[in-house]
Design an enzyme around this catalytic site. Structure first.
Site, PDB file in Angstrom:
ATOM      1  N   HIS A 409      -5.206  -5.049 -11.475  1.00  0.00           N
ATOM      2  CA  HIS A 409      -5.243  -5.381 -12.956  1.00  0.00           C
ATOM      3  C   HIS A 409      -6.400  -6.379 -13.631  1.00  0.00           C
ATOM      4  O   HIS A 409      -6.456  -6.778 -13.154  1.00  0.00           O
ATOM      5  CB  HIS A 409      -4.229  -6.576 -11.890  1.00  0.00           C
ATOM      6  CG  HIS A 409      -3.977  -7.840 -11.901  1.00  0.00           C
ATOM      7  ND1 HIS A 409      -3.782  -8.782 -11.621  1.00  0.00           N
ATOM      8  CD2 HIS A 409      -4.585  -8.165 -10.354  1.00  0.00           C
ATOM      9  CE1 HIS A 409      -4.232 -10.080 -11.209  1.00  0.00           C
ATOM     10  NE2 HIS A 409      -4.344  -9.547 -10.194  1.00  0.00           N
ATOM     11  N   ASP A 419      -9.443 -13.535  -8.880  1.00  0.00           N
ATOM     12  CA  ASP A 419      -8.264 -12.604  -9.090  1.00  0.00           C
ATOM     13  C   ASP A 419      -7.894 -12.621 -10.147  1.00  0.00           C
ATOM     14  O   ASP A 419      -7.480 -13.336 -10.526  1.00  0.00           O
ATOM     15  CB  ASP A 419      -7.325 -12.776  -8.290  1.00  0.00           C
ATOM     16  CG  ASP A 419      -5.935 -12.284  -7.671  1.00  0.00           C
ATOM     17  OD1 ASP A 419      -6.376 -11.003  -8.433  1.00  0.00           O
ATOM     18  OD2 ASP A 419      -4.658 -12.799  -7.775  1.00  0.00           O
ATOM     19  N   GLU A 456       0.819  -7.657 -13.705  1.00  0.00           N
ATOM     20  CA  GLU A 456       0.926  -7.647 -11.963  1.00  0.00           C
ATOM     21  C   GLU A 456       0.786  -8.949 -11.624  1.00  0.00           C
ATOM     22  O   GLU A 456       1.968  -8.523 -10.548  1.00  0.00           O
ATOM     23  CB  GLU A 456      -0.783  -7.763 -11.700  1.00  0.00           C
ATOM     24  CG  GLU A 456      -1.051  -7.010  -9.998  1.00  0.00           C
ATOM     25  CD  GLU A 456      -1.693  -7.933  -9.133  1.00  0.00           C
ATOM     26  OE1 GLU A 456      -0.942  -8.285  -7.783  1.00  0.00           O
ATOM     27  OE2 GLU A 456      -1.024  -9.380  -9.839  1.00  0.00           O
ATOM     28  N   GLU A 457       0.117 -10.131 -12.055  1.00  0.00           N
ATOM     29  CA  GLU A 457       0.371 -11.394 -11.610  1.00  0.00           C
ATOM     30  C   GLU A 457       2.048 -11.332 -11.058  1.00  0.00           C
ATOM     31  O   GLU A 457       2.839 -12.530 -10.855  1.00  0.00           O
ATOM     32  CB  GLU A 457      -0.120 -12.447 -11.878  1.00  0.00           C
ATOM     33  CG  GLU A 457      -1.037 -11.691 -12.071  1.00  0.00           C
ATOM     34  CD  GLU A 457      -1.617 -13.000 -10.123  1.00  0.00           C
ATOM     35  OE1 GLU A 457      -0.976 -13.520  -9.888  1.00  0.00           O
ATOM     36  OE2 GLU A 457      -3.349 -12.632 -11.088  1.00  0.00           O
ATOM     37  N   ASP A 485      -9.044  -5.243  -5.602  1.00  0.00           N
ATOM     38  CA  ASP A 485      -8.816  -6.369  -6.852  1.00  0.00           C
ATOM     39  C   ASP A 485      -9.838  -8.003  -6.305  1.00  0.00           C
ATOM     40  O   ASP A 485     -10.270  -8.533  -7.504  1.00  0.00           O
ATOM     41  CB  ASP A 485      -7.587  -6.685  -5.755  1.00  0.00           C
ATOM     42  CG  ASP A 485      -6.290  -8.372  -6.532  1.00  0.00           C
ATOM     43  OD1 ASP A 485      -6.288  -8.612  -7.483  1.00  0.00           O
ATOM     44  OD2 ASP A 485      -5.232  -7.979  -6.101  1.00  0.00           O
TER      45      ASP A 485
END
Length: 522
Positions: A409, A419, A456-457, A485
């Site tokens: 992502h 991340d 994505e989060e 990731d």
């Protein structure tokens, strides 16, 4: 739908993770603390990155990822081998070819750009990064580059009505108000686009009630409270992260009857006083952002792709957690813990003690109607925004209808340097490395797709919408999905690959060869 492998680096202490991002002044990298979990982040400041080993870690994960991908696109489980560059399909034969091409400096270059600004999903900065990645895929001369847009509903904090957690007495007098953002420790962290502390998909509203400390808010923790005649029904729960996904903690508290949960991060290695930016350990001023949504994908189109003109939009309200949820900093949690009264029914268990109060006693609280009380307010602004996945394709020479996918992502709660910035930087270097071999006449046996997912989060939204739109094709053509990731983070002790068991021997072989070569090089 596919066999999967996920790469990330395992730390001695999972709280020792850093955001590495670009200093706008001189182009060098600086670092700020990131969260220990995959899908959340906290922001507390930054400092100079003066350890040359960072490039080594980037290089290592880059070589591993390229090598593993090369094995798959060459057809590891097939008898027919591709002629030309990858003459064999063993990890050893591929490794020797790719090691000389992968560049830690290129990964650093990508990483600098990827982490220059906060880029939450739906923001202009995140779309700019989508364009940057698409430009890179085109620069790598991929056969096809797509920017796939979806229209989704995402809940954001209400900028005009900030969330709050207040310690109050029975008369409503406020004795302490918790911050809804961290204190910047350096000038690099002073950005107006950093989103306040919040939990995406929390229920909105305002409640006031007595509160009880519930350790990690696991089902076992609530069972222990009940066993000692401490009820959380109609109460607010104060709990720390560290056991399960935060969405599970919210549901555990709701199942126990709580009306809200306030979450905080505890200190790791509390006996060590030196904290970031003077050491690698997170300070108590850190808070955490993250989703509490259990379902994946756009909640407005469950089971169907949220294309721009979608006819599948649900008439039901957007899914939210069953109770209010709000994160606070460790400094604020310390104040709330100290205010809890003694409960004669239950002494604090040893494993319930927190690093924030290393040598100080505190209690679980009583939950009695005479207080103390917390007043929790969560305001949510649901926005329909466009999100963008970027898909780069290299067509296979022998089995073009078989897809091998590498993805990560792109969106982050703040700067996202660990991340997902570190993983995306490694993925871009995979693309550059493979494009180098394309210019030398090599072509993979199978079609390779590099995927940059959005949102994505918030609950795997971008990738889920793409899967829902391409479900039939993936069922017929998908071979394997490799996810990167976290590709760098603090003091890395080992590389962890989780996924389908059938790939264990393959992954062990790749990791063994890479480790052997790096150890020989010192």
């Amino acid at each position: 739908l596919l066999y999967t492998i996920k790469f990330e680096l395992e730390m001695t202490d999972r709280r020792r993770l850093y955001n590495l991002r670009a200093s706008p002044g001189d182009g060098k990298l600086v670092r700020s603390v990131s969260d220990e979990f995959d899908d959340d982040e906290f922001l507390i400041g930054s400092g100079r990155l003066d350890k040359p080993s960072t490039g080594f870690n980037y290089l290592k994960i880059g070589v591993i990822t390229v090598t593993l991908l090369s094995v798959f696109v060459s057809g590891y489980f097939c008898h027919v081998l591709v002629t030309g560059f990858f003459r064999g399909s063993s990890p050893q034969s591929v490794l020797g070819e790719v090691e000389g091409v992968v560049s830690a400096e290129k990964i650093r270059e990508y990483h600098t750009e990827l982490t220059r600004k906060p880029h939450i999903a739906g923001s202009p900065a995140n779309y700019e990064l989508a364009e940057y990645i698409a430009d890179k895929f085109n620069e790598f001369a991929f056969d096809k580059v797509e920017m796939k847009n979806y229209s989704v509903e995402l809940p954001y904090p209400d900028a005009n009505n900030p969330n709050s957690v207040k310690l109050v007495d029975s008369a409503g007098k406020v004795s302490h108000s918790c911050r809804n953002s961290e204190v910047p420790l350096t000038e690099f962290e002073r950005s107006s686009t950093v989103v306040p502390l919040f939990n995406a998909h929390s229920k909105a509203g305002s409640v006031k009630a007595p509160y009880v400390y519930a350790n990690h808010a696991t089902k076992e923790d609530f069972e222990l409270l009940a066993k000692n005649n401490i009820s959380v029904s109609g109460k607010i729960v104060l709990a720390r992260y560290g056991s399960e996904f935060r969405g599970n903690l919210v549901h555990n508290a709701a199942d126990a009857g709580a009306i809200a949960i306030v979450l905080f991060k505890d200190l790791s290695q509390p006996s060590v006083k030196e904290r970031f930016p003077d050491s690698e350990l997170a300070p108590s001023s850190a808070g955490e952002r993250g989703t509490v949504q259990l379902e994946a994908g756009d909640t407005d189109t469950p089971g169907w792709p949220s294309v721009l003109d979608s006819i599948y939009r649900s008439k039901e309200p957007t899914l939210t957690a069953p109770i209010l949820s709000q994160p606070i900093t460790g400094d604020d949690a310390r104040v709330l813990l100290k205010a809890l009264p003694h409960n004669k029914n239950m002494d604090l268990p040893r494993d319930w003690k927190v690093g924030l109060l290393e040598k100080q006693s505190f209690n679980v609280g009583t939950g009695h109607e005479d207080g103390p009380f917390l007043e929790v307010t969560v305001n949510v602004e649901i926005k329909r925004v466009n999100i963008t996945n970027v898909i780069g394709t290299i067509t296979g020479a022998v089995e073009p209808d078989r897809w091998v996918l590498l993805g990560n992502h792109r969106d982050a709660w703040t700067y996202g340097a660990i991340d997902p910035g570190s993983g995306t930087a490694a993925m871009l270097e995979v693309g550059r490395t493979l494009s180098h071999f394309l210019t030398e006449g090599w072509r993979p046996r199978r079609t390779l797709k590099l995927c940059s997912w959005d949102a994505e989060e918030w609950g795997l939204v971008g990738s889920m919408e793409w899967i829902e739109e391409n479900r039939v094709v993936l069922e017929q053509r998908g071979v394997v999905y490799v996810n990167t990731d976290l590709a760098e983070g603090g003091e890395c002790q080992s590389i962890v690959a989780t996924g389908s068991p059938m790939f264990q021997t393959l992954v062990e072989g790749v990791l063994g060869e890479v480790n052997k070569n790096f150890l020989q090089e010192g």
